[in-house]
Design a protein around this motif. Sequence first.
Motif, PDB file in Angstrom:
ATOM      1  N   GLU A 156       0.741  -1.306  -0.059  1.00 35.86           N
ATOM      2  CA  GLU A 156      -0.189  -0.202  -0.095  1.00 35.86           C
ATOM      3  C   GLU A 156       0.845   1.207  -0.093  1.00 35.86           C
ATOM      4  OE1 GLU A 156      -3.839   1.980   2.270  1.00 35.86           O
ATOM      5  OE2 GLU A 156      -2.919   0.343   3.189  1.00 35.86           O
ATOM      6  N   ARG A 160       0.412   4.294  -2.540  1.00 35.09           N
ATOM      7  CA  ARG A 160       0.192   5.656  -2.370  1.00 35.09           C
ATOM      8  C   ARG A 160       1.563   6.480  -2.742  1.00 35.09           C
ATOM      9  NH1 ARG A 160      -4.054   6.744   0.958  1.00 35.09           N
ATOM     10  NH2 ARG A 160      -5.121   4.658   1.533  1.00 35.09           N
ATOM     11  N   SER A 255     -10.918   8.809  -2.662  1.00 33.86           N
ATOM     12  CA  SER A 255     -11.555   7.673  -3.004  1.00 33.86           C
ATOM     13  C   SER A 255     -11.077   6.802  -4.174  1.00 33.86           C
ATOM     14  CB  SER A 255     -13.053   8.092  -3.394  1.00 33.86           C
ATOM     15  OG  SER A 255     -14.043   7.107  -4.106  1.00 33.86           O
ATOM     16  N   ASP A 258      -8.150   4.788  -2.904  1.00 33.92           N
ATOM     17  CA  ASP A 258      -8.626   3.458  -2.121  1.00 33.92           C
ATOM     18  C   ASP A 258      -9.303   2.358  -3.012  1.00 33.92           C
ATOM     19  OD1 ASP A 258      -8.056   4.809   0.161  1.00 33.92           O
ATOM     20  OD2 ASP A 258     -10.018   5.586   0.867  1.00 33.92           O
ATOM     21  N   ASP A 262      -7.508  -1.315  -3.923  1.00 32.19           N
ATOM     22  CA  ASP A 262      -8.405  -2.359  -3.520  1.00 32.19           C
ATOM     23  C   ASP A 262      -8.509  -3.333  -4.822  1.00 32.19           C
ATOM     24  OD1 ASP A 262     -10.262  -4.051  -2.017  1.00 32.19           O
ATOM     25  OD2 ASP A 262     -11.949  -3.375  -3.310  1.00 32.19           O
TER      26      ASP A 262
END
Length: 271
Positions: A156, A160, A255, A258, A262
């Motif tokens: 992650e 990011r 959003s 994320d 996912d």
Amino acid sequence: MKTVQVLQGAFIMEPGKKEAIEKAARRLFGEKGYHDTSLRDISRQAGVSVSSISYYFGNKEELYHTLFPKEEKEKAPDKKEQIENAAIRLFALKGYSDVSIRDIGKEAGVNSAAISYYFGGKKELYAAILERGSALLVDFVEMAADGTRKPMEIMELYSRFFFRLMKEHPYILRIFSWEMIHPTDVFASIGKERFAMVLVVLRAALTEGMEEGIFRHNLKPTEVCISWAGMVAYYYLMSEIKKRFAVKEEISEASYMDQAFDVLMNGIKEK
């Protein structure tokens, strides 16, 4: 001498040209900032030639100082930074091979001698830019390898990190993309090793996650981390599609990020 007088007369005889340049420059500097505004941008906005701007103001730095004299020390970059920023834009848009020293000088508003003085030549200037860009990769490696993060956290973190790179350093990212398609000898000596460090970190996280049962046990770590890193890159580059194709739905950056992570980790298939 006669030719110079004729040229000067041609500029002087067109009323409002200087004012049009100032108006266009003030608007572009305000909207895009000093670094991301070129003389070419200003000339297009003002409807004049670049030589007209040079006639009235000399170069971009002098034009900026004329418009914003009180902000000179705070906002105007030094000449070396000016050259580097102009080169980054051109290398990102055209690639290393299709950019000349003359192009960079014109974009930066300096002569070729200034580029030679600060950097030596095009190859050395490009090397400085790659060094600056690849140093960002080291930031990720140091954060990921501090011994406190679990495998999923490292994956992650990379996701990011890449998203931040796209937002804050889009031209550097484009240069990296050019290098993936048309690699240069300069990149091989500077950026290649640091990209390899990133893959080593991702591979270690993936392997550890497989051993802990977090990730599928039948994966091939090297192949997967390379393909996964590539998917991250293009997934986030596609975030610009809503601007290019006028997608009306409001999508927040948080959003999108994320959802992207996912899907990258879990896919879209119902388990």
